[in-house]
Design a protein around this motif. Structure first.
Motif, short mmCIF file in Angstrom:
data_model
loop_
_atom_site.label_atom_id
_atom_site.label_comp_id
_atom_site.label_asym_id
_atom_site.label_seq_id
_atom_site.Cartn_x
_atom_site.Cartn_y
_atom_site.Cartn_z
N PHE A 1 35.87 100.39 89.29
CA PHE A 1 37.12 100.80 89.89
C PHE A 1 37.91 99.61 90.41
O PHE A 1 37.39 98.53 90.64
CB PHE A 1 36.87 101.79 91.04
CG PHE A 1 36.18 101.18 92.23
CD1 PHE A 1 36.91 100.72 93.31
CD2 PHE A 1 34.80 101.06 92.26
CE1 PHE A 1 36.28 100.14 94.41
CE2 PHE A 1 34.16 100.49 93.35
CZ PHE A 1 34.91 100.03 94.43
N ASN A 2 39.18 99.83 90.59
CA ASN A 2 40.11 98.87 91.19
C ASN A 2 41.45 99.57 91.36
O ASN A 2 42.02 100.02 90.37
CB ASN A 2 40.26 97.63 90.32
CG ASN A 2 41.20 96.59 90.94
OD1 ASN A 2 41.38 96.55 92.15
ND2 ASN A 2 41.80 95.77 90.09
N PRO A 3 41.98 99.72 92.57
CA PRO A 3 41.47 99.17 93.84
C PRO A 3 40.67 100.18 94.66
O PRO A 3 40.15 99.85 95.71
CB PRO A 3 42.75 98.80 94.57
CG PRO A 3 43.72 99.86 94.13
CD PRO A 3 43.37 100.20 92.70
N GLU A 4 40.61 101.49 94.21
CA GLU A 4 39.96 102.47 95.04
C GLU A 4 39.11 103.42 94.21
O GLU A 4 39.29 103.53 92.98
CB GLU A 4 40.98 103.27 95.86
CG GLU A 4 41.97 104.04 95.01
CD GLU A 4 43.04 104.74 95.86
OE1 GLU A 4 43.46 105.84 95.44
OE2 GLU A 4 43.42 104.20 96.91
N THR A 5 38.18 104.10 94.87
CA THR A 5 37.30 105.06 94.21
C THR A 5 36.99 106.19 95.17
O THR A 5 37.12 106.04 96.40
CB THR A 5 35.99 104.37 93.75
OG1 THR A 5 35.25 105.27 92.93
CG2 THR A 5 35.13 103.94 94.92
N THR A 6 36.59 107.34 94.61
CA THR A 6 36.30 108.52 95.41
C THR A 6 34.80 108.73 95.53
O THR A 6 34.07 108.69 94.53
CB THR A 6 36.94 109.78 94.78
OG1 THR A 6 38.36 109.61 94.76
CG2 THR A 6 36.60 111.02 95.59
N LEU A 7 34.34 108.93 96.77
CA LEU A 7 32.93 109.20 97.05
C LEU A 7 32.82 110.66 97.49
O LEU A 7 33.54 111.09 98.40
CB LEU A 7 32.41 108.27 98.16
CG LEU A 7 32.67 106.77 97.96
CD1 LEU A 7 32.18 105.99 99.17
CD2 LEU A 7 31.98 106.28 96.70
N SER A 8 31.89 111.41 96.87
CA SER A 8 31.77 112.84 97.13
C SER A 8 30.33 113.20 97.46
O SER A 8 29.39 112.59 96.94
CB SER A 8 32.22 113.66 95.91
OG SER A 8 33.52 113.30 95.50
N PHE A 9 30.17 114.20 98.32
CA PHE A 9 28.83 114.71 98.58
C PHE A 9 28.91 116.16 99.04
O PHE A 9 29.97 116.65 99.47
CB PHE A 9 28.08 113.85 99.60
CG PHE A 9 28.71 113.74 100.96
CD1 PHE A 9 28.43 114.67 101.96
CD2 PHE A 9 29.59 112.70 101.25
CE1 PHE A 9 29.01 114.57 103.22
CE2 PHE A 9 30.18 112.58 102.51
CZ PHE A 9 29.89 113.52 103.50
#
Length: 794
Positions: free
Chosen positions: A715-723
């Motif tokens: 990724f660049n510049p952001e990414t999504t983290l899920s749980f």
């Protein structure tokens, strides 16, 4: 090292008696063999004494010394690599790379030249060594400077160093293979008479693509019963494993492997992939022919009359050039250099090297961006990005595609790809999991230069899926397959979670003893919750072959056996599961008695299939008939699916009818070399019941706390983290560098059960942008710690 030199007469006698080197001998047989050895030594002694290699050929030690010297003299453009080790003696296999900025991987178009795979064929070693020296000597002159600047050139003088040593040490100058100890007696069993070497594997028959068509150890046809042995399994030899790893890294666009014909029947020819028996062409046949013809036209025959000739490879035998083409799209040439005098004196050797090197120069010029020496340098190249970041993706040329291709991909490090093509118009498809296909219609490839395109893949929206499978209110353990091109397989213990992408996907749910669900699901962006209810399956018909084939009418050599089976016994059309179906066969098994299909509920035919036929030509079919005479096809498949797969065929259209069931294989090859191992069937069942998707979702299944993989990645510049949290819990989600140092705290608080998504913008706790690299993100919640990796590329 122990050596056992066996005379040709001994081996012939052993073959007639069915004796191999590992057999036990009676006293009478031993005495007879001893007498034959004495006679053969007397007959062949003059030939054995004179069978020595001319001293002009390099030993392994000389090759290594010269390669080291080249690296020391030209450290900026020449680098020596060990790509693997030989099978028996563990001798290093050396490759030398020539390119500007040789310490850096620039992922330029890569070309490969292999001097030798067959030990006795030493002319290619000398040619390859001469080519290396020539390029380095004239590095500042054209076109050599252009080669070094634009291309990535790789040379492997010998891929078979232990076999090369057998020849250069004059143990056996007719030796062909590596030195695998086939009979496990700790002795190197070779025969100075051609064709009788018990030990060793022909590494040019060991490649996986069509390995099954190579010779067994004791080939029942011809005099060379051991010389072309394919090995105990595809890709079994360490030489091939090391070679595969190099090819995986470099994705060569062109390759040359030097050979020499011991009989002279194939001498002074160039072979390319492929047109098996002139009726099964490769998708790139015409283009490959143009490359091979251009290469061959540069090499004058030893007689001075005419040039080398180019031909398609006609047979399937697990060979280097076909495998490279199938795996990577490499246009790989097998060159039979020299005449039947495959180990000539120094004068002829030097002349052969000089003439063959003209072909090498032509091919390297053909790969250049522009070349006055080779007017046609057409090639499609470019860069693939995903959400703006260079990425690995499959590049499909629609007009030159086949279902048996391994995906041809761009380099993951920089997204570059190279595909030599004739000038013309093409449909180009770029494909990557999690992204929409990019289709370019009417892409023009120019003549005389590279055509450079830029492809940016658009990401699909991320989606998470919670899936439940049950029977009534009871959880069911099932296998769930979602998708076809990039399938995800889940083993559900009542429920499971999946991090995936929005879209429509085929779905298959199977649990032993239950009715399968086969359908399509639509996943939307964000969280999706799907539950399925499977009823117990009612068995209408079953056959596991444990009691033979008494309930079947059989046409052809079908046999119940247990060498290849999903469980216990299975039936195969090829003897023992290891034979080949016959030319133009039409073989089948049919139920003797009709089967009544229930008038209600869903009905499925389920069977385990192990299938290996020629792609697109020799189909396997499932057919239905109401009367045993007129048949309707309901399932068809061909190709190499040679691990057991569970197949599902709906019979709901036949509800209330009595039907006969037939499994049939047909061939249309007209040639024994174009048949394959065939079809093996196991655990045939007809079941009925119900399998439905629940519209009224019930959350009484045990939930699961799960950290999903980030999206996108890289990724660049952001990414999504899920749980997902299964219950109310204290949750921390933190990001660390590879040293374990905290970079960013995303969340550290009490949360209610449910689904959560957070975006990381690539900055640390102080608000500063972090460097490119690998980072770890870790969720601690519900008494569990889960960690994944992600890659930031700038």
């Amino acid at each position: 090292m122990l050596y056992n030199c066996v005379a040709g007469g001994h081996r012939s006698s052993a073959r007639k008696k069915g004796i191999t080197a590992s057999s036990g001998y009676t006293k009478e047989v031993t005495m007879k063999i001893a007498m034959k050895i004495i006679i053969c030594i007397m007959l062949f002694l003059p030939a054995l004494i004179s069978a020595t290699l001319p001293t002009c050929y390099y030993t392994y030690a000389k090759i290594y010394a010269l390669l080291q010297s080249h690296q020391q003299s030209h450290p900026d453009i020449a680098k020596l690599y060990i790509i693997g080790y030989s099978q028996q003696d563990h001798i290093p296999i050396y490759a030398i790379r020539i390119s500007d900025n040789v310490e850096i991987d620039e992922y330029e178009p890569a070309l490969l030249f292999v001097g030798q795979v067959h030990a006795e064929e030493v002319l290619g070693v000398q040619t390859t060594m001469a080519n290396i020296a020539e390029i380095l000597t004239y590095r500042y002159q054209q076109p050599y400077a252009q080669w070094i600047s634009q291309l990535d050139l790789w040379f492997i003088p010998t891929l078979n160093p232990e076999g090369h040593n057998v020849v250069t040490e004059n143990l056996d100058v007719s030796y062909r293979k590596n030195k695998r100890d086939n009979n496990n007696n700790g002795i190197f069993d070779f025969d100075p008479i051609t064709g009788g070497d018990i030990d060793g594997v022909d590494i040019n028959r060991n490649f996986a693509f069509n390995w099954v068509h190579g010779d067994t150890l004791y080939c029942p046809v011809g005099d060379e019963t051991y010389d072309y042995y394919r090995g105990p399994a595809p890709m079994s030899e360490s030489e091939i494993i090391g070679f595969q790893q190099l090819c995986e890294q470099r994705k060569f666009i062109y390759a040359v492997c030097w050979h020499s014909s011991r009989t002279g029947n194939l001498s002074e020819k160039v072979y390319y992939p492929f047109n098996w028996k002139y009726v099964r062409p490769s998708p790139d046949l015409n283009f490959a022919a143009s490359i091979a013809t251009g290469f061959a036209s540069q090499i004058i025959k030893q007689s001075g009359t005419g040039t080398y000739e180019a031909y398609p490879n006609l047979s399937r035998q697990g060979a280097f050039h076909d495998w490279l083409y199938q795996q990577y799209g490499t246009i790989a040439l097998l060159v039979e250099c020299g005449t039947s005098d495959i180990q000539p004196d120094s004068t002829v050797m030097v002349g052969t090297i000089q003439r063959c090197s003209n072909g090498v120069r032509w091919l390297i010029n053909r790969a250049l961006m522009f070349s006055s020496a080779v007017p046609s340098s057409s090639m499609l190249t470019g860069t693939v990005t995903a959400a703006g970041i260079p990425t690995e993706a499959e590049i499909i040329i629609q007009q030159h595609n086949a279902p048996w291709f391994r995906p041809r991909t761009s380099f993951p490090q920089n997204g570059k790809f190279y595909r030599p093509l004739a000038s013309g118009s093409y449909t180009v498809i770029a494909r990557k999991k999690g992204y929409y296909d990019k289709i370019i219609n009417n892409q023009i490839v120019n003549n005389g230069s590279w055509t450079n395109i830029q492809i940016n893949l658009e990401p699909k929206p991320p989606a998470t899926l919670r899936i439940g499978v049950r029977c009534g209110s009871e959880p069911v353990s099932a296998r769930v397959i979602i998708g076809d091109i990039f399938p995800d397989t889940l083993f559900v213990n009542g429920f499971a979670n999946l991090n995936t992408y929005a879209g429509d996907y085929p779905m298959q749910i199977y649990a032993l003893g239950y009715t399968p669900y086969i359908g399509t699901v639509n996943l939307t962006e964000g969280h999706n919750h799907l539950e399925f209810n499977l009823s117990p399956a009612t068995i209408v018909f079953s056959e596991d072959w444990e009691n033979g084939s008494f309930d079947w009418e059989i046409e052809g050599p079908w046999k119940v056996q247990n060498q290849i089976a999903a469980s216990g016994y299975a039936i195969t059309d090829s003897i023992g599961g290891y034979g080949f179906y016959a030319i133009n066969c039409n073989v089948w098994i049919k139920t003797i008695n009709p089967v009544l299909i229930p008038a209600t509920n869903q009905t499925w035919l389920i069977f385990d299939s192990h299938l290996y036929t020629e792609w697109n030509y020799d189909p396997c079919r499932v057919e239905i008939s109401p009367d045993g005479n007129n048949w309707q096809e309901i399932w068809l498949k061909s190709g190499q699916w040679d691990s057991f797969r569970k197949e599902f065929v709906s019979l709901s259209d036949f509800a209330g009818q009595s039907i006969y069931l037939r499994f049939r294989l047909t061939d249309s090859s007209n040639d024994i070399d174009l048949t394959d191992p065939g079809w093996t069937l196991d655990n045939i069942m007809i079941v009925c019941g119900t399998a439905t998707e629940n519209s009224d979702l019930n959350n009484d299944l045990t939930p699961l706390t799960l950290l999903y993989k980030n999206y996108p990645n890289p990724f660049n510049p952001e990414t999504t983290l899920s749980f997902t949290l299964a219950k109310n819990s204290r949750a921390t989600l933190k990001i660390y560098n590879p040293k374990g140092q905290l970079v960013k705290t995303i969340v550290d608080t009490d949360l209610a059960k449910g689904d959560y998504r957070y975006v990381w913008n690539g900055k640390d706790n102080g608000g500063h942008p972090v460097a490119s690299g690998v980072y770890l993100y870790s969720l601690v919640a519900d008494g569990k710690t889960q960690t994944h990796k992600m890659l930031l590329l700038k």
